[in-house]
Design an enzyme around this catalytic site. Structure first.
Site, PDB file in Angstrom:
ATOM      1  N   ASP A 292      35.809 -73.550  47.697  1.00 41.22           N
ATOM      2  CA  ASP A 292      36.152 -72.411  46.849  1.00 41.22           C
ATOM      3  C   ASP A 292      37.166 -72.746  45.760  1.00 41.22           C
ATOM      4  O   ASP A 292      37.269 -72.018  44.775  1.00 41.22           O
ATOM      5  CB  ASP A 292      36.691 -71.264  47.713  1.00 41.22           C
ATOM      6  CG  ASP A 292      35.611 -70.689  48.617  1.00 41.22           C
ATOM      7  OD1 ASP A 292      34.428 -70.820  48.273  1.00 41.22           O
ATOM      8  OD2 ASP A 292      35.949 -70.123  49.661  1.00 41.22           O
ATOM      9  N   ASN A 375      31.289 -63.207  49.251  1.00 41.87           N
ATOM     10  CA  ASN A 375      31.486 -62.228  50.328  1.00 41.87           C
ATOM     11  C   ASN A 375      32.914 -62.197  50.853  1.00 41.87           C
ATOM     12  O   ASN A 375      33.335 -61.214  51.450  1.00 41.87           O
ATOM     13  CB  ASN A 375      30.518 -62.520  51.477  1.00 41.87           C
ATOM     14  CG  ASN A 375      30.613 -63.950  51.987  1.00 41.87           C
ATOM     15  OD1 ASN A 375      30.489 -64.904  51.218  1.00 41.87           O
ATOM     16  ND2 ASN A 375      30.856 -64.107  53.265  1.00 41.87           N
ATOM     17  N   TYR A 376      33.662 -63.288  50.648  1.00 41.75           N
ATOM     18  CA  TYR A 376      35.001 -63.364  51.240  1.00 41.75           C
ATOM     19  C   TYR A 376      36.108 -63.043  50.245  1.00 41.75           C
ATOM     20  O   TYR A 376      35.965 -63.259  49.041  1.00 41.75           O
ATOM     21  CB  TYR A 376      35.262 -64.766  51.809  1.00 41.75           C
ATOM     22  CG  TYR A 376      34.997 -64.841  53.287  1.00 41.75           C
ATOM     23  CD1 TYR A 376      35.826 -64.189  54.189  1.00 41.75           C
ATOM     24  CD2 TYR A 376      33.922 -65.550  53.791  1.00 41.75           C
ATOM     25  CE1 TYR A 376      35.587 -64.241  55.551  1.00 41.75           C
ATOM     26  CE2 TYR A 376      33.669 -65.616  55.151  1.00 41.75           C
ATOM     27  CZ  TYR A 376      34.505 -64.958  56.019  1.00 41.75           C
ATOM     28  OH  TYR A 376      34.270 -65.006  57.363  1.00 41.75           O
TER      29      TYR A 376
HETATM   30 NI    NI Z   1      35.100 -66.336  58.277  1.00 36.54          NI
END
Ligand code: NI
Length: 628
Positions: A292, A375-376
């Site tokens: 990321d 999603n995070y």
């Molecule tokens: Ni997780």
């Protein structure tokens, strides 16, 4: 540039971003469709900063992708000399994704007839409502590295604000060439029914119980901190910070003013890389490994924070500037939040003889940002305490990756979170680069375990235990794992500076709960995320060694970064050392992690170890209303 108001470590402002791009375009023959994947401050050397050399040259690092030539470059631009100082073609790996490439990938997949047929085969008619998530493609040896790619997975959204992750279109993966916009492959592993239960989490759907009563945090006299540009001063702490595209929140030149003397502790602290490897073998999941920081740019993904929501109390916000694909400056308003927090009691004793009680309240300074990557959502919180402790906390929240469960099956590498829906097992690793300067640049590191003493004449009652101190003398021997059973910590010592007990002053790196990479060492992710195979690495400070998985982890086959640097096995004795600490989480999802997971906290602390003469907060005044 000799603008006195600009500190050498200040991030590039919008004009500087434009200048860097203009100089690059003027001096380099870039194609029509060239894209700027990165434009950021190239920091001056540590020596230049620490010796406060005047007129420091302002420099920018740029990474440029030319999709037509299938080439990419990593360069350094002097804004002062209006020149390109370095211009290296990237041979291994790729620059990070750009937002434009994400949009291109989504549009290409949506227009692809093979993908459309596969979506309709799942009974989904409204093609336009399908959510398409582009992912880094990884490096599995199937594609030439010069081809910039993304893999896309899809989800059904029944309303514009629906939670698509409740309705994964399982087994459908489309790979897009980001240079041409061509969908190069559509894999359809077979129809699995799309899970139907809603995962919506907005108040209109889930309702709202009667809430807790108002809790206001007020500071009628204002906050205790002072801010000047990117520098913060608070209760003895001096902290400089910046936001960078790749690392997010970065601390610079952190020190503590002790009896009128500013004592350095950290020169630079940053998220050097992070990765989220998935442990499922299913067609839609085995290749999922998100770096990321280096692939997406955790700083560029920062949220604009909202008062009373993200941060409560007397808040000071800071904006951040990044470059878009064309090199135009883009502002993220309120990207960084600064405030003070009451943190319960700091110290207390009730004297049984006199009945007198002395108690002091703990307060911490909080510098934070929150980034959303697909999603995070990750919150990065640096805390500074009155007792000299520095703490890093990552708050992981958001929505777990999901998979549709074929009827009657039990997931082998995941946990069900809702009917027909499971979350593949995965891990999160955050590798922090800590350029420590405890009372000066020359430090050494010891691993300190607390172990039972050997039974015998020196331990006649069998109750004794002792410290086992192991100096980490070279880079290879400094690849270490956490060991909570030994209360293991790593002491960063300055052997040239002694406290009144005659011992070297220091700071301890104290691990929180953590873990290491579970993937096989010879797997693709094992090679690419080798930094996560250990808790701690220590290196000799080299400014170009900034990112734990190397400078260009996107599509990189691996081997770069910490394993390569530490193979040199440089001596770590009384030199300028950098500690690399990886916070690791193994995430086996619970039903309670659905539809949005409650924050999972993880991190580490840096605690003074003989740095101060005694409890540095002993002279803290008691709170006004507790005098009696
Ligand atoms: Ni997780």
């Amino acid at each position: 540039m000799t603008d006195a108001t600009v500190h050498p470590l200040d991030p590039l402002g919008p004009d500087e971003i434009r200048d860097a791009v203009r100089i690059t375009r003027e001096l380099k023959d870039l194609g029509e469709r060239a894209r700027f994947a990165l434009v950021a401050l190239e920091e001056p050397s540590k020596q230049e900063v620490l010796e406060q050399l005047g007129g420091t040259e302002r420099r920018a690092r740029v990474q440029v992708v030319d999709p037509d030539a299938r080439r990419a470059w990593d360069g350094v631009v002097s804004l002062s000399a209006k020149d390109v100082l370095a211009w290296d073609e990237i041979e291994a790996g790729q620059p990070p994704f750009t937002f434009g490439e994400f949009r291109l990938a989504v549009a290409a997949v949506r227009a692809d007839p093979r993908w459309q047929d596969a979506v309709r085969a799942r009974g989904v008619q409204d093609i336009d409502s399908v959510q398409i998530d582009p992912w880094s493609v990884g490096a599995f040896g199937a594609e030439p590295e010069t081809r910039r790619l993304a893999r896309c997975v899809s989800y059904v959204r029944t309303t514009p604000t629906d939670n698509g992750y409740a309705h994964p279109i399982e087994g459908l993966v489309a790979t897009v060439d980001l240079q041409t916009g061509e969908v190069v492959e559509v894999v359809d592993a077979g129809v699995v029914p799309v899970p139907q239960e809603t995962g919506a989490y907005d108040a209109e759907v889930v309702g709202a119980r009667s809430g807790p009563r108002t809790l206001d945090i007020v500071q009628p006299e204002g906050p205790t901190f002072e801010v000047e540009g990117q520098e913060i001063r608070w209760m003895g702490w001096h902290i400089r910070f910046s936001m960078t595209q790749t690392e997010g929140l970065v601390l610079h030149t952190v020190g503590f003013e002790d009896h009128g003397r500013l004592r350095p502790i950290l020169y630079r602290a940053s998220l050097s890389e992070m990765v989220v490897p998935y442990g499922d073998t299913a067609p839609g999941h085995w290749w999922k490994n998100a770096f990321d920081a280096g692939e997406y740019g955790i700083g560029k993904m920062a949220n604009s924070l909202e008062l009373g929501c993200d941060c409560l109390g007397e808040i000071t916000y800071f904006d951040a500037w990044f470059a878009d694909d064309d090199g135009e400056p883009v502002r993220i308003g309120n990207a960084v939040c600064l405030h003070e927090e009451d943190f319960g009691i700091l110290w207390k004793h009730t004297d049984g003889w006199s009945g007198r009680s002395e108690v002091r309240r703990s307060r911490r300074l909080v510098l934070s940002s929150i980034s959303t990557v697909g999603n995070y959502d990750y919150g990065f919180y640096w805390y500074f305490y009155l007792d000299g402790t520095i703490q890093l906390e990552v708050k992981s929240t958001g929505i777990v990756q999901t998979a549709a469960l074929p009827p009657g099956e039990t997931p082998a590498h995941g946990q069900r979170v809702a009917p027909d829906l499971y979350a593949p097992h995965h891990q999160h690793f955050f590798c922090f680069r800590l350029d420590v300067d405890v009372d000066g640049v020359t430090n050494s590191v010891q691993e300190v375990d607390v172990v039972a003493s050997e039974s015998g004449p020196d331990n006649p009652y069998g109750n004794a235990f002792e410290l086992r101190r192991t100096p980490l003398r070279s880079e290879r021997s400094a690849r270490r794992r956490a060991d909570p059973s030994a209360s293991r910590s790593w002491w960063i010592l300055n052997e040239a500076e002694h406290n009144r007990l005659g011992e070297p002053v220091g700071y301890r790196l104290v691990p929180g709960p953590t873990t290491c990479l579970l993937a096989a060492p010879n797997s693709s992710i094992g090679r690419r995320a080798a930094f996560a195979t250990e808790t701690l690495w220590v290196t000799v400070n080299s400014p170009e060694q900034r990112h734990a998985a190397g400078s260009h982890p996107n599509q990189h086959p691996g081997g770069e970064g910490l394993p390569a640097w530490t193979a040199a096995d440089r001596s770590l004795e009384s030199t300028d050392v950098v500690l690399w600490y990886t916070v690791g989480i193994t995430h086996v999802a619970r039903p309670e992690d659905w539809p949005v997971m409650p924050v999972e906290c993880s991190g580490f602390s840096l605690k003074p170890q003989g740095f101060f003469e005694r409890n540095p907060a002993i002279d803290l005044p008691a709170a006004d209303h507790c005098h009696r």
